[in-house]
Design a protein around this motif. Sequence first.
Motif, PDB file in Angstrom:
ATOM      1  N   ILE A  31       0.866  -1.187   0.000  1.00 30.79           N
ATOM      2  CA  ILE A  31       0.000   0.000   0.000  1.00 30.79           C
ATOM      3  C   ILE A  31       0.899   1.232   0.000  1.00 30.79           C
ATOM      4  O   ILE A  31       1.586   1.502   0.987  1.00 30.79           O
ATOM      5  N   LEU A  32       0.899   1.985  -1.102  1.00 32.06           N
ATOM      6  CA  LEU A  32       1.805   3.115  -1.268  1.00 32.06           C
ATOM      7  C   LEU A  32       1.113   4.420  -0.909  1.00 32.06           C
ATOM      8  O   LEU A  32       0.108   4.799  -1.521  1.00 32.06           O
ATOM      9  N   ALA A  64       8.998   0.986  -7.361  1.00 32.49           N
ATOM     10  CA  ALA A  64      10.317   0.349  -7.460  1.00 32.49           C
ATOM     11  C   ALA A  64      10.570  -0.559  -6.257  1.00 32.49           C
ATOM     12  O   ALA A  64      11.142  -1.647  -6.397  1.00 32.49           O
ATOM     13  N   TYR A  65      10.117  -0.122  -5.076  1.00 29.67           N
ATOM     14  CA  TYR A  65      10.247  -0.950  -3.875  1.00 29.67           C
ATOM     15  C   TYR A  65       9.438  -2.237  -4.032  1.00 29.67           C
ATOM     16  O   TYR A  65       9.924  -3.339  -3.711  1.00 29.67           O
ATOM     17  N   ALA A  66       8.204  -2.116  -4.505  1.00 31.75           N
ATOM     18  CA  ALA A  66       7.351  -3.302  -4.683  1.00 31.75           C
ATOM     19  C   ALA A  66       7.967  -4.266  -5.689  1.00 31.75           C
ATOM     20  O   ALA A  66       7.925  -5.490  -5.494  1.00 31.75           O
ATOM     21  N   GLU A  72      11.215  -4.531  -6.451  1.00 35.20           N
ATOM     22  CA  GLU A  72      12.431  -5.095  -5.871  1.00 35.20           C
ATOM     23  C   GLU A  72      12.117  -6.236  -4.919  1.00 35.20           C
ATOM     24  O   GLU A  72      12.849  -7.232  -4.842  1.00 35.20           O
ATOM     25  N   HIS A  73      11.002  -6.098  -4.183  1.00 33.94           N
ATOM     26  CA  HIS A  73      10.629  -7.114  -3.194  1.00 33.94           C
ATOM     27  C   HIS A  73       9.607  -8.112  -3.751  1.00 33.94           C
ATOM     28  O   HIS A  73       9.039  -8.908  -2.991  1.00 33.94           O
ATOM     29  N   ARG A  74       9.369  -8.040  -5.056  1.00 32.10           N
ATOM     30  CA  ARG A  74       8.507  -8.989  -5.754  1.00 32.10           C
ATOM     31  C   ARG A  74       7.123  -9.084  -5.118  1.00 32.10           C
ATOM     32  O   ARG A  74       6.574 -10.176  -4.919  1.00 32.10           O
ATOM     33  N   ILE A  75       6.566  -7.939  -4.804  1.00 30.35           N
ATOM     34  CA  ILE A  75       5.214  -7.877  -4.237  1.00 30.35           C
ATOM     35  C   ILE A  75       4.230  -7.836  -5.410  1.00 30.35           C
ATOM     36  O   ILE A  75       4.299  -6.931  -6.238  1.00 30.35           O
ATOM     37  N   PRO A  76       3.329  -8.789  -5.521  1.00 33.79           N
ATOM     38  CA  PRO A  76       2.515  -8.921  -6.736  1.00 33.79           C
ATOM     39  C   PRO A  76       1.452  -7.843  -6.940  1.00 33.79           C
ATOM     40  O   PRO A  76       1.052  -7.573  -8.070  1.00 33.79           O
ATOM     41  N   TYR A  77       0.983  -7.228  -5.847  1.00 35.81           N
ATOM     42  CA  TYR A  77      -0.055  -6.204  -5.966  1.00 35.81           C
ATOM     43  C   TYR A  77       0.434  -4.887  -5.359  1.00 35.81           C
ATOM     44  O   TYR A  77       1.062  -4.882  -4.292  1.00 35.81           O
ATOM     45  N   THR A  78       0.113  -3.797  -6.048  1.00 41.49           N
ATOM     46  CA  THR A  78       0.496  -2.461  -5.586  1.00 41.49           C
ATOM     47  C   THR A  78      -0.753  -1.599  -5.491  1.00 41.49           C
ATOM     48  O   THR A  78      -1.484  -1.454  -6.471  1.00 41.49           O
ATOM     49  N   VAL A 136       1.879  -4.601 -14.227  1.00 39.97           N
ATOM     50  CA  VAL A 136       1.420  -3.554 -15.138  1.00 39.97           C
ATOM     51  C   VAL A 136       2.512  -2.495 -15.318  1.00 39.97           C
ATOM     52  O   VAL A 136       2.772  -2.023 -16.426  1.00 39.97           O
ATOM     53  N   PHE A 137       3.161  -2.133 -14.222  1.00 40.35           N
ATOM     54  CA  PHE A 137       4.229  -1.132 -14.295  1.00 40.35           C
ATOM     55  C   PHE A 137       5.417  -1.660 -15.104  1.00 40.35           C
ATOM     56  O   PHE A 137       6.077  -0.913 -15.817  1.00 40.35           O
ATOM     57  N   LYS A 138       5.687  -2.962 -14.981  1.00 44.74           N
ATOM     58  CA  LYS A 138       6.778  -3.543 -15.758  1.00 44.74           C
ATOM     59  C   LYS A 138       6.478  -3.477 -17.254  1.00 44.74           C
ATOM     60  O   LYS A 138       7.380  -3.273 -18.068  1.00 44.74           O
ATOM     61  N   LYS A 139       5.215  -3.621 -17.615  1.00 44.07           N
ATOM     62  CA  LYS A 139       4.833  -3.673 -19.017  1.00 44.07           C
ATOM     63  C   LYS A 139       4.743  -2.289 -19.659  1.00 44.07           C
ATOM     64  O   LYS A 139       5.228  -2.075 -20.783  1.00 44.07           O
ATOM     65  N   ILE A 140       4.145  -1.322 -18.951  1.00 46.56           N
ATOM     66  CA  ILE A 140       3.884  -0.027 -19.593  1.00 46.56           C
ATOM     67  C   ILE A 140       4.735   1.112 -19.043  1.00 46.56           C
ATOM     68  O   ILE A 140       4.703   2.213 -19.571  1.00 46.56           O
ATOM     69  N   GLY A 141       5.487   0.868 -17.979  1.00 50.69           N
ATOM     70  CA  GLY A 141       6.329   1.914 -17.418  1.00 50.69           C
ATOM     71  C   GLY A 141       5.705   2.572 -16.192  1.00 50.69           C
ATOM     72  O   GLY A 141       4.597   2.258 -15.783  1.00 50.69           O
TER      73      GLY A 141
END
Length: 308
Positions: free
Chosen positions: A8-9, A78-80, A82-88, A178-183
């Motif tokens: 949760i950001l 970026a933190y999520a 790095e820690h491989r958290i699947p949902y943001t 999603v962030f990995k795919k579209i930025g």
Amino acid sequence: MERDKVAILIINWNGKEDTLECIRSLQKQDYPACEIVVVDNGSTDGSADAFRAVDPSVTLIESEKNLGFAGGINIGVAYAMEHRIPYTLIYNNDTIADPGMVRSLVEVLESDPSAGIVTGKVYDYYIPDRLLVVGKKINFSTGRMFNEGYSEIDRGQHDEIREYSYIDGVFWLSRTEVFKKIGYFDTGYFYQFEEVDFCARANRHYRILYTPHAKIWHKGGKSVGGRKSPTEVYYFARNKFIFMRRYATQRQFLTFLLHQALVDNPRELGGAMIKGRFNTLIPQIRGVRDGIRKAKAEPPFNPGKYGG
């Protein structure tokens, strides 16, 4: 059963008391796998020390300067990653949540692999049964943005899951992929329109959904001095031109410019004078000027350029 983790950001900038109330609300969530991540954008009000003292503890990331909403979110994402958290979960700091909010959002994404983002009902913090937004609609010929549900008393008229092309940035749950795919969020916006820009890229690859079962209550614009503050007026006026230049067709953009010159800008300036908001007159004019300058630097309409 072990559930997928949610980061949760929360972005904080000199909003210590609002953010502490927000954290206390999130600590009551009935979804067990939540990590609250606070990105402090160079606050000077003692926020960081207050967050370190929170019990149970939260993850605190400190930025030396104010990177804006988009820049702060990008640090959290970026933190999520790095820690491989699947949902943001993107989440505004001037809100409180229903205890089942996170669980309701996760259940929607778990049930629909084609969905990448989901939001819910945003109510008025001060009038708890009045809605502020459930989804957004944009008229690309005028630049007008409509918050569906705005100022309606909730009588169940928005009680079905539905799809939107655009949603508000107050809160939404995203698959981190999603962030990995579209930025990331575009930091050029700094504040305002970064969320609809992100949606414009995301909805070419994923469904964006709304569920009535996830509920929060929002104070509204506290980080920039409230609704129609000089800061909000400036960035809204400026960023509208950037967004429209990117995503409107050339014909729509020309119609948009005409509408701004003859309708929107005169209405904003006239409304400010009538309502005595004289401190927003110069920000409105500067926002339009800077928006036009930045729009000129954008390439002509190219549906693939920002498509991820």
